[in-house]
Design a protein around this motif. Structure first.
Motif, PDB file in Angstrom:
ATOM      1  N   ARG A 100       1.218  13.696 -11.700  1.00 23.01           N
ATOM      2  CA  ARG A 100      -0.233  13.736 -11.505  1.00 23.01           C
ATOM      3  C   ARG A 100      -0.625  12.611 -10.554  1.00 23.01           C
ATOM      4  NH1 ARG A 100      -3.003   9.726 -14.095  1.00 23.01           N
ATOM      5  NH2 ARG A 100      -1.871   8.510 -15.603  1.00 23.01           N
ATOM      6  N   PRO A 101      -1.792  12.705  -9.946  1.00 26.00           N
ATOM      7  CA  PRO A 101      -2.212  11.631  -9.041  1.00 26.00           C
ATOM      8  C   PRO A 101      -2.336  10.295  -9.786  1.00 26.00           C
ATOM      9  CG  PRO A 101      -3.589  13.569  -8.748  1.00 26.00           C
ATOM     10  CD  PRO A 101      -2.750  13.802  -9.976  1.00 26.00           C
ATOM     11  N   LEU A 102      -1.736   9.277  -9.226  1.00 26.04           N
ATOM     12  CA  LEU A 102      -1.817   7.932  -9.808  1.00 26.04           C
ATOM     13  C   LEU A 102      -1.608   6.913  -8.699  1.00 26.04           C
ATOM     14  CD1 LEU A 102      -1.873   5.993 -12.333  1.00 26.04           C
ATOM     15  CD2 LEU A 102       0.621   6.081 -12.207  1.00 26.04           C
ATOM     16  N   LYS A 103      -2.474   5.938  -8.677  1.00 23.32           N
ATOM     17  CA  LYS A 103      -2.267   4.788  -7.811  1.00 23.32           C
ATOM     18  C   LYS A 103      -1.758   3.677  -8.720  1.00 23.32           C
ATOM     19  CE  LYS A 103      -5.753   5.920  -4.357  1.00 23.32           C
ATOM     20  NZ  LYS A 103      -6.977   5.469  -3.667  1.00 23.32           N
ATOM     21  N   GLY A 104      -0.592   3.124  -8.399  1.00 26.61           N
ATOM     22  CA  GLY A 104      -0.023   2.060  -9.219  1.00 26.61           C
ATOM     23  C   GLY A 104       1.001   1.274  -8.436  1.00 26.61           C
ATOM     24  N   SER A 128      -3.339  -0.627 -11.217  1.00 25.77           N
ATOM     25  CA  SER A 128      -3.351   0.823 -11.374  1.00 25.77           C
ATOM     26  C   SER A 128      -4.774   1.371 -11.344  1.00 25.77           C
ATOM     27  CB  SER A 128      -2.665   1.237 -12.681  1.00 25.77           C
ATOM     28  OG  SER A 128      -3.363   0.707 -13.797  1.00 25.77           O
ATOM     29  N   GLU A 129      -4.859   2.626 -10.935  1.00 27.85           N
ATOM     30  CA  GLU A 129      -6.132   3.340 -10.940  1.00 27.85           C
ATOM     31  C   GLU A 129      -5.879   4.725 -11.514  1.00 27.85           C
ATOM     32  OE1 GLU A 129      -9.445   3.677  -7.677  1.00 27.85           O
ATOM     33  OE2 GLU A 129      -7.958   5.255  -7.353  1.00 27.85           O
ATOM     34  N   GLY A 137       3.060   4.428  -8.286  1.00 26.09           N
ATOM     35  CA  GLY A 137       2.191   5.593  -8.245  1.00 26.09           C
ATOM     36  C   GLY A 137       2.721   6.690  -7.347  1.00 26.09           C
ATOM     37  N   PHE A 138       3.473   6.336  -6.333  1.00 29.58           N
ATOM     38  CA  PHE A 138       4.029   7.321  -5.410  1.00 29.58           C
ATOM     39  C   PHE A 138       4.873   8.360  -6.150  1.00 29.58           C
ATOM     40  CE2 PHE A 138       7.645   8.625  -2.740  1.00 29.58           C
ATOM     41  CZ  PHE A 138       6.964   9.332  -1.768  1.00 29.58           C
ATOM     42  N   GLY A 139       5.789   7.892  -6.980  1.00 25.97           N
ATOM     43  CA  GLY A 139       6.657   8.807  -7.722  1.00 25.97           C
ATOM     44  C   GLY A 139       5.907   9.619  -8.756  1.00 25.97           C
TER      45      GLY A 139
END
Length: 152
Positions: A90-94, A126-127, A82-84
């Motif tokens: 776009r915002p992503l937590k993964g 992921s979120e 998610g960082f990359g």
């Protein structure tokens, strides 16, 4: 002229794998924290030391059990994907993890070397939308059944 020492053959087979996706209404950070609390982190150096210190597989297996304690799996590696994505798109937590039980993996590999492609196992958290966390993994029995072994 072809050198016989470098001759290779390529085989392709299609496999059916069952992918499991669990949706949790718990926040991403809580789910990650729970997963990490229920697995034990081990570094490559620690893993190598466990192998080198044991004289027999029974000693090694016992060492793994001692490290794990009440936990069933070791976390071997993780990558914050998610960082990359967040940085460039776009915002992503993964976050992806490799995890497993090395003693069990060694037993499987001793019977079928090809199992090494599938162990340790992978899981991805992921979120996409706040408050909805997905846990995705391929069901181990679905990809290990190709080896026709009772221990898998």
């Amino acid at each position: 002229m072809q050198n016989a020492a470098f001759t290779v053959s390529v085989h392709q087979q299609e496999r059916t794998v069952t992918q499991v996706v669990i949706e949790s209404k718990r926040p991403y950070d809580e789910v990650i924290q729970a997963f990490e609390a229920n697995t034990h982190q081990v570094t490559t150096d620690q893993f190598v030391q466990l192998v080198e210190n044991a004289k027999t597989f029974a000693e090694y297996s016992h060492s793994i059990d001692m490290v794990l304690g009440e936990k069933r799996f070791l976390r071997i590696w993780d990558l914050d994907l998610g960082f990359g994505v967040s940085r460039y798109f776009r915002p992503l937590k993964g976050k992806e993890y490799l995890f497993g039980n090395p003693a069990l993996a060694f037993q499987m590999l001793a019977r079928q070397a090809g199992v090494g492609f599938y162990v340790p196992f992978r899981v991805y958290f992921s979120e996409d939308t706040p408050g909805s966390t997905h846990i995705t993994y391929d069901q181990p029995s679905s990809f290990l059944r190709q080896f026709n072994s009772e221990i898998f």
